[in-house]
Design an enzyme around this catalytic site. Sequence first.
Site, mmCIF file in Angstrom:
data_model
loop_
_atom_site.group_PDB
_atom_site.id
_atom_site.type_symbol
_atom_site.label_atom_id
_atom_site.label_comp_id
_atom_site.label_asym_id
_atom_site.label_seq_id
_atom_site.Cartn_x
_atom_site.Cartn_y
_atom_site.Cartn_z
ATOM 1 N N HIS A 94 0.736 -1.138 -0.003
ATOM 2 C CA HIS A 94 0.045 -0.020 0.001
ATOM 3 C C HIS A 94 0.906 1.261 -0.163
ATOM 4 O O HIS A 94 0.533 2.381 0.389
ATOM 5 C CB HIS A 94 -1.074 0.044 1.193
ATOM 6 C CG HIS A 94 -2.149 -1.021 1.226
ATOM 7 N ND1 HIS A 94 -3.008 -1.316 2.126
ATOM 8 C CD2 HIS A 94 -2.620 -1.808 0.087
ATOM 9 C CE1 HIS A 94 -3.809 -2.155 1.744
ATOM 10 N NE2 HIS A 94 -3.627 -2.560 0.542
ATOM 11 N N CYS A 97 5.243 11.710 -8.063
ATOM 12 C CA CYS A 97 4.792 12.789 -8.834
ATOM 13 C C CYS A 97 3.733 12.437 -9.890
ATOM 14 O O CYS A 97 4.112 11.516 -10.633
ATOM 15 C CB CYS A 97 5.976 13.566 -9.772
ATOM 16 S SG CYS A 97 5.246 14.465 -11.095
ATOM 17 N N ASN A 99 -4.009 -12.421 15.577
ATOM 18 C CA ASN A 99 -4.807 -11.108 15.644
ATOM 19 C C ASN A 99 -5.497 -10.733 16.662
ATOM 20 O O ASN A 99 -5.681 -11.832 17.672
ATOM 21 C CB ASN A 99 -5.879 -11.044 14.515
ATOM 22 C CG ASN A 99 -6.372 -9.684 14.079
ATOM 23 O OD1 ASN A 99 -5.332 -8.748 13.891
ATOM 24 N ND2 ASN A 99 -7.639 -9.457 14.074
ATOM 25 N N GLU A 148 -8.574 -10.180 17.687
ATOM 26 C CA GLU A 148 -9.933 -11.065 17.920
ATOM 27 C C GLU A 148 -10.045 -11.638 16.341
ATOM 28 O O GLU A 148 -9.130 -11.396 15.307
ATOM 29 C CB GLU A 148 -10.843 -9.930 17.858
ATOM 30 C CG GLU A 148 -10.799 -9.001 16.758
ATOM 31 C CD GLU A 148 -11.494 -7.781 16.858
ATOM 32 O OE1 GLU A 148 -12.040 -7.494 18.175
ATOM 33 O OE2 GLU A 148 -11.422 -6.854 16.197
HETATM 34 N N1 APR Z 1 -2.677 -6.756 18.431
HETATM 35 C C1 APR Z 1 -2.947 -7.521 17.384
HETATM 36 N N2 APR Z 1 -4.093 -7.057 16.479
HETATM 37 C C2 APR Z 1 -4.568 -6.115 16.581
HETATM 38 C C3 APR Z 1 -4.283 -5.095 17.633
HETATM 39 C C4 APR Z 1 -2.868 -5.557 18.617
HETATM 40 N N3 APR Z 1 -2.642 -5.005 19.490
HETATM 41 N N4 APR Z 1 -4.765 -4.094 17.698
HETATM 42 C C5 APR Z 1 -5.928 -4.173 16.873
HETATM 43 N N5 APR Z 1 -5.546 -5.367 16.237
HETATM 44 C C6 APR Z 1 -6.272 -5.676 15.028
HETATM 45 C C7 APR Z 1 -7.942 -5.366 15.165
HETATM 46 O O1 APR Z 1 -8.675 -6.386 15.885
HETATM 47 C C8 APR Z 1 -8.310 -5.662 13.565
HETATM 48 O O2 APR Z 1 -8.926 -6.929 13.245
HETATM 49 O O3 APR Z 1 -6.111 -5.330 13.716
HETATM 50 C C9 APR Z 1 -7.096 -5.106 12.980
HETATM 51 C C10 APR Z 1 -6.670 -3.867 12.366
HETATM 52 O O4 APR Z 1 -7.573 -3.851 11.053
HETATM 53 P P1 APR Z 1 -7.852 -2.465 10.222
HETATM 54 O O5 APR Z 1 -8.205 -1.333 11.172
HETATM 55 O O6 APR Z 1 -9.024 -2.830 9.468
HETATM 56 O O7 APR Z 1 -6.283 -2.423 9.396
HETATM 57 P P2 APR Z 1 -6.025 -3.228 8.113
HETATM 58 O O8 APR Z 1 -6.571 -4.635 8.184
HETATM 59 O O9 APR Z 1 -4.560 -2.997 8.217
HETATM 60 O O10 APR Z 1 -6.484 -2.323 7.044
HETATM 61 C C11 APR Z 1 -6.375 -2.609 5.796
HETATM 62 O O11 APR Z 1 -7.456 -0.645 5.028
HETATM 63 O O12 APR Z 1 -7.809 1.476 5.244
HETATM 64 C C12 APR Z 1 -6.988 0.689 4.509
HETATM 65 O O13 APR Z 1 -5.021 0.967 3.261
HETATM 66 C C13 APR Z 1 -5.461 0.758 4.794
HETATM 67 O O14 APR Z 1 -3.794 -0.671 4.740
HETATM 68 C C14 APR Z 1 -5.093 -0.341 5.288
HETATM 69 C C15 APR Z 1 -6.159 -1.397 4.912
#
Ligand code: APR
Length: 246
Positions: free
Chosen positions: A109, A117, A202, A204
């Site tokens: 990403h 640019c 993860n 959860e």
């Molecule tokens: N340890 C492990 N997991 C965690 C923790 C932690 N301390 N804190 C949060 N999480 C988990 C949450 O439970 C959730 O399932 O991390 C996950 C984060 O999910 P998102 O916020 O959706 O992030 P991500 O999956 O990386 O998003 C993917 O979406 O917005 C776009 O480009 C952005 O790269 C990003 C993509």
Amino acid sequence: MSTYQRIVILTGAGLSAESGLGTFRDKDGLWSKYDLMEVATPEGFARNPEKVHAFYNLRRNMHANVVPNAAHRALARLEQNYSGEVWIVTQNIDELHESAGSHCLIHMHGELYKALCAHCGDRRPWRDELSTDLVCPSCKAIGGMRPDVVWFGEMPYQMDGIVERLAACDLFISIGTSGTVYPAADFVMDARQAGAHTVELNLEPSEGASLFAEAHHGKATEIVPTFVDRLLNSSQSAHPFENRDT
Ligand code: APR
């Protein structure tokens, strides 16, 4: 001889959460405070580039004093000490994997500390603020400098290399990602088709939790180092981690 020869690790915002960086979709996540259509799409940038620059300038500042946590460090340790191949494919635009010492890394990403640019495609490290009046150092066009990040609706970077590595992997680990954004959410299926063992680490169960053969739920700083230690010690046992949920 290790149990697994080729490991692919997908990481997401949850990995960096305990370094102090917010996630996107958790309670109080970035997308509860900002409209992603306004700040993370090409259309949003075309409509209001100042707003998009302000969003990423803020994030660049927020990231400035952040350091890798125990989970980033454990993954770097895995790459350095594992006898097989270890590739990290990250959705994160922070540079915490690099700071921790990982080298075999794909930023699918993009990267917060790079600028692109829109006119000539020049891509370069960029730690300062971005604004609409900047001149591209390469083509000298004004106003086309944007964060080198992949917005919604754009093609993630290095997909050919990622698909190739997934097709060849025998262990796929997904860490700290909600499994809601494609194509990353499909990687577990690609890995399964390749016959790989699949593991979710993860906080959860993610959206795609049922697709994984094995899962461990908890904080990344706790479950990732534990899993890495087991992996590094696993060369003598056939399948040390199957079907466990902590
Ligand atoms: N340890 C492990 N997991 C965690 C923790 C932690 N301390 N804190 C949060 N999480 C988990 C949450 O439970 C959730 O399932 O991390 C996950 C984060 O999910 P998102 O916020 O959706 O992030 P991500 O999956 O990386 O998003 C993917 O979406 O917005 C776009 O480009 C952005 O790269 C990003 C993509």
